[in-house]
Design an enzyme around this catalytic site. Sequence first.
Site, PDB file in Angstrom:
ATOM      1  N   GLU A 110      69.290  61.729  60.904  1.00 49.03           N
ATOM      2  CA  GLU A 110      70.258  61.325  59.879  1.00 49.03           C
ATOM      3  C   GLU A 110      70.007  59.873  59.506  1.00 49.03           C
ATOM      4  O   GLU A 110      69.412  59.122  60.269  1.00 49.03           O
ATOM      5  CB  GLU A 110      71.698  61.522  60.361  1.00 49.03           C
ATOM      6  CG  GLU A 110      72.076  60.705  61.569  1.00 49.03           C
ATOM      7  CD  GLU A 110      73.398  61.162  62.179  1.00 49.03           C
ATOM      8  OE1 GLU A 110      74.261  61.629  61.435  1.00 49.03           O
ATOM      9  OE2 GLU A 110      73.539  61.050  63.404  1.00 49.03           O
ATOM     10  N   LYS A 169      70.395  55.934  58.973  1.00 44.01           N
ATOM     11  CA  LYS A 169      71.054  54.900  59.773  1.00 44.01           C
ATOM     12  C   LYS A 169      71.906  54.061  58.825  1.00 44.01           C
ATOM     13  O   LYS A 169      71.383  53.312  58.011  1.00 44.01           O
ATOM     14  CB  LYS A 169      70.003  54.029  60.456  1.00 44.01           C
ATOM     15  CG  LYS A 169      70.584  52.999  61.393  1.00 44.01           C
ATOM     16  CD  LYS A 169      69.473  52.264  62.137  1.00 44.01           C
ATOM     17  CE  LYS A 169      70.055  51.327  63.181  1.00 44.01           C
ATOM     18  NZ  LYS A 169      70.930  50.299  62.593  1.00 44.01           N
ATOM     19  N   TYR A 175      65.242  38.295  63.703  1.00 42.26           N
ATOM     20  CA  TYR A 175      66.009  38.546  64.921  1.00 42.26           C
ATOM     21  C   TYR A 175      65.298  39.593  65.773  1.00 42.26           C
ATOM     22  O   TYR A 175      65.084  39.407  66.975  1.00 42.26           O
ATOM     23  CB  TYR A 175      67.428  39.004  64.568  1.00 42.26           C
ATOM     24  CG  TYR A 175      68.278  39.253  65.792  1.00 42.26           C
ATOM     25  CD1 TYR A 175      68.257  40.485  66.431  1.00 42.26           C
ATOM     26  CD2 TYR A 175      69.082  38.252  66.324  1.00 42.26           C
ATOM     27  CE1 TYR A 175      69.002  40.724  67.565  1.00 42.26           C
ATOM     28  CE2 TYR A 175      69.835  38.475  67.466  1.00 42.26           C
ATOM     29  CZ  TYR A 175      69.798  39.707  68.081  1.00 42.26           C
ATOM     30  OH  TYR A 175      70.537  39.918  69.205  1.00 42.26           O
ATOM     31  N   ARG A 196      82.751  47.998  68.061  1.00 42.83           N
ATOM     32  CA  ARG A 196      81.843  48.077  69.189  1.00 42.83           C
ATOM     33  C   ARG A 196      82.057  46.921  70.166  1.00 42.83           C
ATOM     34  O   ARG A 196      82.021  47.102  71.371  1.00 42.83           O
ATOM     35  CB  ARG A 196      80.397  48.058  68.689  1.00 42.83           C
ATOM     36  CG  ARG A 196      79.395  48.299  69.802  1.00 42.83           C
ATOM     37  CD  ARG A 196      78.036  47.700  69.477  1.00 42.83           C
ATOM     38  NE  ARG A 196      77.496  48.211  68.238  1.00 42.83           N
ATOM     39  CZ  ARG A 196      76.752  49.304  68.152  1.00 42.83           C
ATOM     40  NH1 ARG A 196      76.480  49.994  69.218  1.00 42.83           N
ATOM     41  NH2 ARG A 196      76.285  49.692  66.994  1.00 42.83           N
TER      42      ARG A 196
END
Length: 674
Positions: A118, A120, A39, A141
Amino acid sequence: MNDEYLILRKRASELRSLLNRANREYYILDEPTLLDSEYDQLFRDLIKIEQEYPELCTEDSPTQRVGSDILESFPSVAHTSPMRSLSNAIDASEIKQFDKRTRDSLKIGEAEVAYFAEPKFDGLAISLRYVDGVLMQAATRGDGNTGEQVTENIRTVRTIPLVLPQNTPNIVEVRGEVVMMKRDFDNLNKRQAEAGEKIFANPRNAAAGSLRQLDSKITATRKLSFFAYGLEYVSELSESFRSQLDIANTLKEYGFTTSSLSGVVKGLDGIQDFFDHVGAVRSDLDYEIDGVVYKVNTLEDQRKLGYVARAPRYAIAYKFPPQEEVTQLLDIEVQVGRTGAITPVARLEPVRVGGVVVTNATLHNQDEIARKEIKIGDYVVVRRAGDVIPEVVRPMLDRRESVREFTMPNSCPECGGDIVKELGESVHRCIAGMKCRAQRAQSIWHFCSRKAMNIDGIGEKLIDQLVESKFVESFVDLYRLEAEKLSTLERMGKKSANNICEAISRSRETTLSRFIYSLGIRNVGEQTAKELTKYFETYERLVVASEEDLVSVPDIGPIVARSIREYFDDPDHVDAIKNLIEMGVTWGNERTVQKSKTLAEKNFVLTGTFKNFSRDEVRDEIESRGGKVIGAVSKNVDYLVLGEKPGSKLRKATDLGVKTVDESMFIRLLESEN
Ligand SMILES: [Zn+2]
């Protein structure tokens, strides 16, 4: 118009429809058909064309959107500020470009930028809206501007505070990721398999599927977790936040879980070091991650950098290489387990996945093969996550040529006994029990294993020899073995025969919970054996316990209770146990054999490989003395235990002044009284 333009126009349109379809499959159907890496590659190809010929960028281009369409079933909700996704970097040169672009835009020359770093999280991004300190709304989202309202389901996530501490601003919007911990994922799939339900491909899909349940009661059983990483919209006091680090600290004060690995790093070297460090501890983490996120730490600099099209320019996701690959499924064979369960195993054309060559992968059971429509000869996606057994995820249908169907054999390949599938079970079993050579060998292997009777030097090959030669027909026979007889086996010297007999003899002295575990009662693992011991204290009390008694033990349900009762109702089993006791197998009172807590409240981190212990054994030694083993080096760590070939943890420990001990020092530490 030249030829090249026409070709690119056609290619752009093709990419758009491919990516839009993949988005739908990924976000809405929870059934991805493209690898993440595939992708990403197509997405990049499209961006490249659109950058060259902006007029080819249409409104429906996936590059113009962040996520997915909205599901019909949940009310939609507009985000106060958009939930953006981050640009990706997939190698060191791309991260270098990002750092250079940042320095150029901030006009700071060669000075180092401070980045907040940080992990993911590999889960679902969620926005939480608190009004007057109370959780009022939770949204996915969605397409970045409008998401799905999943407030009821989010309330079931225990790591999300429903109420914030007093004196927080009137309106607070917290951004973070809903994930499923690896152990919760394993347990869920185990339950799903037992109930004959759908097996989830990975923790992210399981989290997505669980959060999209219309019945929040189901969501509540799924044990989701939440990590907070952003504070997007705050009605007042926003001036008091100067950096991403301030935000992370505030989130902690509000009661959210944040990543224990996060921190501020300096410049490109800092970025790379942190990336290597997180990569090294990745498999030890309780949750799945797929990279590291870097944000320019100062909020003022973030505002200066702003946004480009769909993504913030002050942040980037540095992704780990993919752990999924495509290879051919050469054949499907079946394996017979300890309880007779028949597991189909995929034989694969060898392929490197995440740095390891994979030749076999589990297919769980026949229902799973049917559900995933996997056929022998297919090209399949193979996934490897952490230390778990590699798994066949799905077939590549567009590459299917000549394939054949897998059929479950009617008789056991090991003993010829009948294979049946009981009502309500999803696994097939060979019902020959201890008459089945494979089940006999497996149960002896289990009996000898480290967490059971812990008999050194008896491996799978030797057990096969012992069973084949009929020297050992059940684990009771182990204690009748004589070194002289043992040494007549092929490739068995006198010395090793003696050693093995000594190890068997030593194992006579054990604990009740190890003994219960070693019997191999169906559904009774190490933890259940410990619970049973704690509750009943003696074997005599356990063996007469009724199913009603058994379900009052913590964490034991009716299915496990029935397995235990059935086991002790079989006179052969009771006889075998009687024989073991007669041959000197004995256990003390569990409480008196407990080690004193000499390492109480001490935190350990392990690195490298050990000569005298496996990693699990090191962990056991520490935990049995009250200490704790954690994944990553921080200031709270008391000792770093060094094996051979230590990883990047050593450097980090040295930087932080954490005490390091090598293996021999560690053994002395264990033996010391205080
Ligand atoms: Zn069999």
